[in-house]
Design an enzyme around this catalytic site. Structure first.
Site, PDB file in Angstrom:
ATOM      1  N   ALA B  59      48.426  16.668 -63.316  1.00 51.64           N
ATOM      2  CA  ALA B  59      48.374  15.468 -62.556  1.00 51.64           C
ATOM      3  C   ALA B  59      47.571  14.253 -63.060  1.00 51.64           C
ATOM      4  O   ALA B  59      46.420  14.536 -62.924  1.00 51.64           O
ATOM      5  CB  ALA B  59      47.827  15.931 -60.963  1.00 51.64           C
ATOM      6  N   GLU B  60      48.280  13.336 -63.444  1.00 48.59           N
ATOM      7  CA  GLU B  60      47.507  12.396 -64.334  1.00 48.59           C
ATOM      8  C   GLU B  60      46.748  11.642 -63.345  1.00 48.59           C
ATOM      9  O   GLU B  60      45.733  10.907 -63.658  1.00 48.59           O
ATOM     10  CB  GLU B  60      48.583  11.481 -64.961  1.00 48.59           C
ATOM     11  CG  GLU B  60      48.909  12.026 -66.266  1.00 48.59           C
ATOM     12  CD  GLU B  60      50.309  13.172 -65.985  1.00 48.59           C
ATOM     13  OE1 GLU B  60      50.626  13.015 -64.845  1.00 48.59           O
ATOM     14  OE2 GLU B  60      50.671  13.839 -66.811  1.00 48.59           O
ATOM     15  N   HIS B 129      57.922   9.641 -74.864  1.00 51.38           N
ATOM     16  CA  HIS B 129      56.719  10.278 -75.930  1.00 51.38           C
ATOM     17  C   HIS B 129      56.734   9.391 -77.102  1.00 51.38           C
ATOM     18  O   HIS B 129      55.979   9.714 -78.007  1.00 51.38           O
ATOM     19  CB  HIS B 129      57.244  11.672 -76.622  1.00 51.38           C
ATOM     20  CG  HIS B 129      57.163  12.781 -75.466  1.00 51.38           C
ATOM     21  ND1 HIS B 129      58.281  12.813 -74.504  1.00 51.38           N
ATOM     22  CD2 HIS B 129      56.445  13.817 -75.327  1.00 51.38           C
ATOM     23  CE1 HIS B 129      57.965  13.868 -73.775  1.00 51.38           C
ATOM     24  NE2 HIS B 129      57.063  14.527 -74.429  1.00 51.38           N
TER      25      HIS B 129
END
Lengths: 384, 324
Positions: B59-60, B129
């Site tokens: 969970a950023e 990414h």
């Protein structure tokens, strides 16, 4: 501590939904709305007459701060005010449960907790007047600055609590440290609050999540945020939850104190749901007559946190008329001081906006400040 | 002196800063036993323990939010965001809380938090990414934003970032993680906020940071064969931005080409172009040009080489600049 009430049921059509009229049998209460002292198997506490007087005094003074601030907003002296009317007991009870070493992380409505932490009410008004973002020292008062984005502070409180654990400052019942994170029923839907629950649980952090369920997130009722009573959410995250009568200062104090002591002795987090009611508007910009019935407010007025404490003091003959007069006198003086201080509060220097952006000022920002200062000083009568 | 990859140089820098200051803690997803998906924290949990190097829940926002609380408690958290495109769940905590806490508290609450983000493309990855989100952060008052481009800078800049009392977004060019260089750990590093001329030249200045520094150096080498002398400036810090060094270079070369992977629209190049135009209006021989990623989402990897600025696109811009 165990989770009270019936076992957690799946969310079906028959699941009871929290409404403002029914708190449910699981509600922890030590003082009825009529001012009768009742006992509770898990949360009984011994309190002295002096304690009772102190709670009442806090409730009255905190409400007076709120009333005076609301008046100042109506007279144009504050940009906005978020009233705590009706939530005094939840805040005073939990605020007085904190020990000096504990750290509180408030929303923007915790004026009663601020009072308990020794924050000058004028500092709160500074934020709502627009002279700063809260001028108190969060480290000295162990009361973080108000957080306006809903729920963000629950993660800060959790991180702080993780730091307590890293410092080895948990375990001792007297000197152990704990944090308390305040939030509301609306915030319970935020991702950050749910992440805070996960983190606190996984790291067994010394924290109390104190949810004031005041039934309304601006115009949105709690039923729009949850299908189960909020305190039951804790179970899914792996720690206990308890619902307390948030208009009962004694029960709120007892429940919060136990939760804090559990945290400081290494037993991890607790979710306390203080079941209460926002008797006023969300803020002075709000109009609750657009979305809720007057009869609901009338029903909650019968549960007023101040009236029940006053009735208790009368019935128990703990105090006489002189006490109430003395408290009223103190409240009048406090209100007068707040009013005077608010009116005398100077606007900040425009150039102060450049200060404290960074611990180490950047050259570009320094140049911008200097350039704007030169520009300002070019006007006749300029003070910069 | 040791030959180090950039990933290893970061690892060594983090190790040094943890040895120097017991308040430094590392936190992020999969940074413990695994050592991070790029192995930047390899072995650090084993050596410093799970209290100082810890795997977080996935969970950023939680990573940054709890780092803020740890900072209030007196810690110096170094957070790893696993990939550039995963920083956005934490964006609210970074922009609304981390960046503003010092100003909100009139300096009473310092936020010595470093947010490490592997960024940029060129590794054949799937969506999210390969992004370059630096402009979002450089635009935010209260944050400082830096990018290393080589192992020597990586070793020193990460230590300087951790020592700073301001929150820093620390970008690491992921496609350069495995490039090696001699790292003399006893040398005195440049200040963190300084840009640096990494190749002197006289005909035009190429300004880059992170992954594009090497691209620009390659372009300058190629241009030399055509008799063109290109100066390459490694910006290193995007906020604050070392304008004196930029101005000094452009005063000499009178031509500036800004190169970054991020889209051009309202990117770092836009800011540099505006500022240089204002300062050196009468001294330039050509307008400031930009060679950047396109104003599209980062494309699927089979065509990412078309999206990314490369040697030919840089030299094409040099031709345009010299043609004015």
């Amino acid at each position: 501590m165990s989770v009270k009430g019936s076992p957690l049921a799946p969310a079906t059509e028959t699941t009871p939904v929290a409404t403002s009229s029914s708190a449910g049998p699981e509600l922890v209460q030590l003082l009825t709305p009529e001012g009768e002292r009742v006992s509770h198997p898990d949360y009984d506490i011994d309190l002295s007459d002096e304690d009772y007087r102190g709670f009442y005094r806090d409730l009255v003074l905190v409400r007076r701060i709120d009333v005076e601030a609301t008046a100042l907003q109506r007279q144009g002296e504050l940009g906005i005010w978020a009233a705590l009317l009706g939530q005094e007991a939840a805040q005073v009870g939990s605020g007085r449960a904190l020990r000096p070493q504990d750290f509180a992380f408030p929303t923007y409505r915790e004026h009663g907790v601020a009072w308990c932490r020794g924050v000058d009410p004028l500092r709160l008004l500074g934020l709502f007047r627009g002279v700063d973002n809260g001028g108190w020292d969060p480290q000295a008062t162990r009361f973080q600055l108000y957080t306006i984005v809903i729920g963000s502070q629950t993660l800060h409180a959790t991180g702080y609590a993780m730091g307590i654990t890293k410092d080895g400052a948990v375990g001792d019942a007297e000197t152990g440290e704990a944090t308390i994170a305040y939030f509301g029923d609306g915030a319970s839907s935020q991702g950050d609050v749910n992440e805070a629950f996960v983190w606190a649980s996984v790291y067994n952090a010394p924290i109390v999540f104190f949810c004031q369920n005041n039934q309304w997130g601006i115009s949105t009722p709690t039923a729009n945020q949850t299908r189960i009573p909020l305190y039951q959410r804790a179970r899914g995250f792996g720690f206990p939850g308890v619902r307390v009568d948030g208009n009962d200062v004694l029960a709120t104090y007892a429940v919060t104190r136990k939760a804090l002591d559990d945290a400081r002795t290494g037993q991890g987090p607790t979710l306390v749901e203080a079941f209460t009611y926002r008797m006023g508007a969300h803020t002075t910009s709000d109009d609750p007559t657009r979305y809720r019935l007057a009869t609901e407010l009338e029903a909650w007025k019968l549960k007023d946190p101040l009236e029940r404490m006053k009735a208790f003091l009368y019935k128990q003959q703990i105090v006489g008329a002189a006490f109430f007069e003395g408290v009223e006198h103190d409240a009048d003086e406090l209100a007068a001081r707040i009013r005077k201080g608010c009116l005398e509060m100077p606007d900040p220097d425009p150039l102060s906006m450049f200060d404290s952006v960074y611990a180490e000022q950047t050259p570009l920002l320094g140049q911008q400040r200097e350039s704007f200062g030169t520009y300002l000083s070019g006007f006749e009568g300029a003070h910069a | 002196m040791a030959q180090l990859t950039m990933a290893k140089a970061l690892n060594e820098g983090l190790r040094k800063t943890m040895e120097d200051d017991p308040k430094v803690v590392l936190m992020g997803e999969d940074i413990g036993k695994l050592g991070g998906v790029f192995r930047v924290t390899d072995g650090l949990q084993k050596d410093f323990g799970e209290d100082r190097v810890f795997d977080t829940p996935l969970a950023e926002s939680g990573i940054i939010g709890t780092a803020i609380g740890l900072a209030i408690r007196g810690y110096r958290p170094v957070c790893e965001i696993q990939f550039d495109g995963f920083v956005f769940p934490a964006y609210d905590q970074i922009v609304s809380q981390l960046a503003k806490m010092h100003a909100r508290s009139k300096g009473l609450l310092k936020m010595p938090v470093v947010v490490r983000i592997p960024f940029g493309g060129g590794i054949g990855a799937v969506e999210h990414h390969s992004e370059s989100p630096e402009a979002y952060f450089a635009h935010t008052a209260g944050l400082k934003v830096v990018a290393c481009s080589n192992p020597v800078d990586a070793y020193f800049m990460i230590q300087q970032a951790v020592q700073s009392d301001d929150p820093i977004i620390f970008f690491e060019p992921k496609r350069r993680y495995w490039e090696k260089a001699e790292v003399d750990t006893s040398m005195t590093p440049d200040p963190l906020w300084s840009a640096r001329v990494v190749r002197p030249g006289t005909d035009a200045t190429l300004l880059a940071y992170g992954p594009m520094v090497k691209t620009c150096l390659d372009a300058a080498t190629a241009a030399e064969e055509d008799g063109r002398s290109l100066e390459v400036l490694d910006l290193r810090s995007m906020s604050p931005l070392d304008y004196p060094t930029v101005f000094e270079s452009v005063r000499r070369t009178k031509r500036l080409i800004v190169v970054h992977e991020a889209p051009s629209f309202v990117g770092l190049g836009t800011e540099v172009a505006a500022r240089v135009s204002e300062e050196l209006y009468y001294e330039m021989e050509a307008p400031v040009l930009r060679v950047t990623g396109f104003d599209t989402p980062y494309p699927p990897s089979r065509i990412e080489e078309e999206y990314l600025p490369d040697l030919d696109r840089v030299l094409h811009a040099v031709d345009r600049s010299l043609g004015y």
